[in-house]
Design a protein around this motif. Structure first.
Motif, mmCIF file in Angstrom:
data_model
loop_
_atom_site.group_PDB
_atom_site.id
_atom_site.type_symbol
_atom_site.label_atom_id
_atom_site.label_comp_id
_atom_site.label_asym_id
_atom_site.label_seq_id
_atom_site.Cartn_x
_atom_site.Cartn_y
_atom_site.Cartn_z
ATOM 1 N N THR A 76 -4.032 3.381 -9.191
ATOM 2 C CA THR A 76 -4.951 3.691 -8.088
ATOM 3 C C THR A 76 -4.756 5.138 -7.634
ATOM 4 N N SER A 77 -3.493 5.559 -7.502
ATOM 5 C CA SER A 77 -3.218 6.932 -7.054
ATOM 6 C C SER A 77 -3.733 7.952 -8.065
ATOM 7 N N GLN A 78 -3.475 7.674 -9.332
ATOM 8 C CA GLN A 78 -3.921 8.617 -10.378
ATOM 9 C C GLN A 78 -5.453 8.710 -10.392
ATOM 10 N N ALA A 107 -0.116 11.795 -11.104
ATOM 11 C CA ALA A 107 -0.521 12.397 -9.834
ATOM 12 C C ALA A 107 -0.471 11.396 -8.695
ATOM 13 N N ALA A 108 -0.403 11.945 -7.478
ATOM 14 C CA ALA A 108 -0.430 11.134 -6.256
ATOM 15 C C ALA A 108 -1.366 11.815 -5.266
ATOM 16 N N VAL A 109 -1.734 11.088 -4.204
ATOM 17 C CA VAL A 109 -2.616 11.665 -3.177
ATOM 18 C C VAL A 109 -1.970 11.439 -1.806
ATOM 19 N N ALA A 110 -1.842 12.520 -1.020
ATOM 20 C CA ALA A 110 -1.128 12.437 0.258
ATOM 21 C C ALA A 110 -2.054 12.761 1.426
ATOM 22 N N PHE A 111 -2.338 11.728 2.239
ATOM 23 C CA PHE A 111 -3.083 11.915 3.494
ATOM 24 C C PHE A 111 -2.139 11.673 4.677
ATOM 25 N N SER A 112 -1.432 10.532 4.620
ATOM 26 C CA SER A 112 -0.740 10.000 5.804
ATOM 27 C C SER A 112 0.417 10.887 6.237
ATOM 28 N N GLU A 113 0.616 10.936 7.556
ATOM 29 C CA GLU A 113 1.704 11.720 8.148
ATOM 30 C C GLU A 113 2.401 10.842 9.195
ATOM 31 N N PRO A 114 3.559 11.289 9.672
ATOM 32 C CA PRO A 114 4.267 10.443 10.649
ATOM 33 C C PRO A 114 3.381 10.054 11.838
ATOM 34 N N GLU A 115 2.558 10.971 12.331
ATOM 35 C CA GLU A 115 1.717 10.668 13.500
ATOM 36 C C GLU A 115 0.245 10.494 13.128
ATOM 37 N N ALA A 116 -0.053 10.411 11.859
ATOM 38 C CA ALA A 116 -1.446 10.241 11.415
ATOM 39 C C ALA A 116 -1.497 9.154 10.350
ATOM 40 N N GLY A 117 -1.623 7.909 10.802
ATOM 41 C CA GLY A 117 -1.729 6.772 9.891
ATOM 42 C C GLY A 117 -3.190 6.368 9.805
ATOM 43 N N SER A 118 -3.573 5.359 10.622
ATOM 44 C CA SER A 118 -4.991 4.969 10.661
ATOM 45 C C SER A 118 -5.845 6.130 11.167
ATOM 46 N N ASP A 119 -5.287 6.902 12.096
ATOM 47 C CA ASP A 119 -6.048 8.003 12.698
ATOM 48 C C ASP A 119 -5.747 9.307 11.968
ATOM 49 N N LEU A 120 -6.445 9.504 10.859
ATOM 50 C CA LEU A 120 -6.162 10.694 10.053
ATOM 51 C C LEU A 120 -6.652 11.974 10.732
ATOM 52 N N ALA A 149 5.148 11.694 -9.758
ATOM 53 C CA ALA A 149 4.012 12.610 -9.970
ATOM 54 C C ALA A 149 4.419 14.018 -10.399
ATOM 55 N N ASP A 150 3.606 14.582 -11.291
ATOM 56 C CA ASP A 150 3.726 16.002 -11.635
ATOM 57 C C ASP A 150 2.970 16.845 -10.611
ATOM 58 N N MET A 151 1.902 16.274 -10.067
ATOM 59 C CA MET A 151 1.105 17.003 -9.070
ATOM 60 C C MET A 151 0.705 16.062 -7.937
ATOM 61 N N ILE A 152 0.655 16.628 -6.730
ATOM 62 C CA ILE A 152 0.284 15.830 -5.563
ATOM 63 C C ILE A 152 -0.938 16.481 -4.913
ATOM 64 N N VAL A 153 -2.006 15.707 -4.783
ATOM 65 C CA VAL A 153 -3.202 16.211 -4.111
ATOM 66 C C VAL A 153 -2.971 16.000 -2.612
#
Ligand code: FAD
Length: 364
Positions: A76-78, A107-120, A149-153
């Motif tokens: 799914t991530s790739q 590859a992986a995809v990074a959205f989430s942060e410590p203070e940004a889960g559901s509320d991106l 991952a070799d690369m992270i979006v």
């Protein structure tokens, strides 16, 4: 996708429980599937991929999900990374990245942060332009597959809008730290990613300047449909295990399947699998036709399939009784893995809010 299922069966065999216990999928398994283009089968042939339709890729995703949800999570991530590059990237960026994702890299995809889960919209990671380079600063959490991952979006703020940036995991300033002992999909390589003044060429920036939530919605569409199909796989694995057990185990002088309350569990499981499969097929049809309904159909597929998988896995545990109470049993893993599907790519509640907005705005 000819031969793909046989390859997955050869590579996974009966090792999914061991990978779950050790928290690792052997790298050669991931590299082999990536090199065959199977971790992101929707990448167009012109970019070195297999050009699979969403329907074909979805059925394959369900197959992988029925064998190992950790492997399906990496897939799914790739696929989401490839889709994001495909949608936001220029022709030279397609040429630079997509053949690698269909040719052995991960590859992986990074959205989430410590203070940004559901509320991106609370995201604070920044991608700052500096002449012909960019500097990325921020902290991402729970990034599936980042360990491999070799690369992270990475998605972050860019000027007054947002962008994604392709960050090589080996770039100076990138630290990838595994999430310790996740409760499910334990071998999916979840990691927290620190980006400390990571300087990259500006050519690594995808889709610079668009509104953050538009960019997030684009990228998540793939994640949602892929997770939804993965949940169909979880339900198929649970149904197989539950009916096999109910046919062969005898209590009170007859097969479990002949006790009506157990038979009802089997009926419910079959119903869950059929409901999830139908909403996924609909979403993939919308995807393949480029229908304007696609975004809502993918949210619906994700919401319905995740809820059905969580309920279905619990039902399967009930049918198997103590047989499913061993760590690593296919149904025990499904029970842990399925629950997490209700949290990710937009939790059940967030999907419900999107669907409610849609319901309210529909013409009478
Ligand atoms: P919160 O946002 O704090 O939510 C907690 C609860 O409150 C949830 O039930 C939620 O539905 C509910 N809630 C929140 N807001 C509302 C609201 N407005 N109305 C009603 N209910 C609400 N992130 C990535 O960027 N990349 C990945 O690859 C990735 N993979 C993941 C894999 C796993 C196994 C897990 C567990 C997480 C992963 N994540 C990833 C992070 C994931 O996207 C977040 O966990 C998810 O968005 C929920 O955020 P949160 O955990 O901070 O929960």
């Amino acid at each position: 996708l000819a031969g793909a299922r046989d390859l997955v069966d050869d590579l996974v065999g009966d090792r999914a429980a061991e990978w779950d216990r050790t928290g690792l999928i052997p790298e050669e398994v991931l590299r082999t599937l990536s090199a065959r283009g199977l971790l992101c089968a929707g990448v167009p042939e012109a970019s070195g991929g297999l050009g699979a339709s969403s329907a074909a890729n979805g059925e394959f995703t369900a197959f992988v999900g029925s064998r190992c949800s950790s492997l399906r999570s990496v897939m799914t991530s790739q696929g989401m990374a490839a889709w994001t590059i495909q949608r936001l990237g220029s022709a030279p960026q397609h040429a630079a990245y997509l053949p690698k994702l269909a040719g052995g890299q991960l590859a992986a995809v990074a959205f989430s942060e410590p203070e940004a889960g559901s509320d991106l919209s609370a995201m604070t990671t920044t991608i700052e332009r500096d002449d012909d380079t960019v500097v990325v600063r921020g902290q991402k959490v729970w990034t599936t597959a980042a360990h491999y991952a070799d690369m992270i979006v990475v998605v972050g703020r860019y000027g007054s809008g947002a962008a994604a940036v392709v960050v090589p995991s080996s770039a100076p300033g990138v630290t990838v730290t595994r999430v310790a002992q996740p409760s499910g999909c334990r071998a999916a390589g979840h990691a927290n990613v620190t980006l400390d003044e990571v300087r990259l060429p500006a050519t690594a920036v995808l889709g610079g300047g668009q509104p953050l939530m538009l960019l997030v919605t684009t990228a998540l569409a793939y994640g949602r449909i892929s997770v939804a199909w993965g949940c169909v796989g979880i339900l198929r694995a649970c149904l197989d295990a539950a009916r096999g057990h109910a046919r062969t185990r005898t209590q009170f002088g007859k097969r479990l399947a002949d006790h009506q309350l157990v038979a009802r569990h089997l009926a419910n499981l079959l119903t869950s699998e059929q409901i999830a499969a139908r909403v996924c097929e609909h979403a993939s049809r919308c995807w393949d036709e480029g229908s304007p309904e696609m975004v809502v159909a993918t949210v619906l597929a994700k919401q319905v399939s995740a809820v059905q998988a969580a309920q279905g896995a619990a039902t399967a545990v009930q049918v198997l009784g103590s047989a499913a109470a061993h760590e690593g049993h296919v149904v025990e893993r499904a029970y842990r893995d399925a629950k997490l599907m209700e949290l990710i790519e937009g939790s059940t509640e967030i999907c419900q809010l999107i669907l409610a907005d849609h319901a309210v705005s529909m013409p009478a």
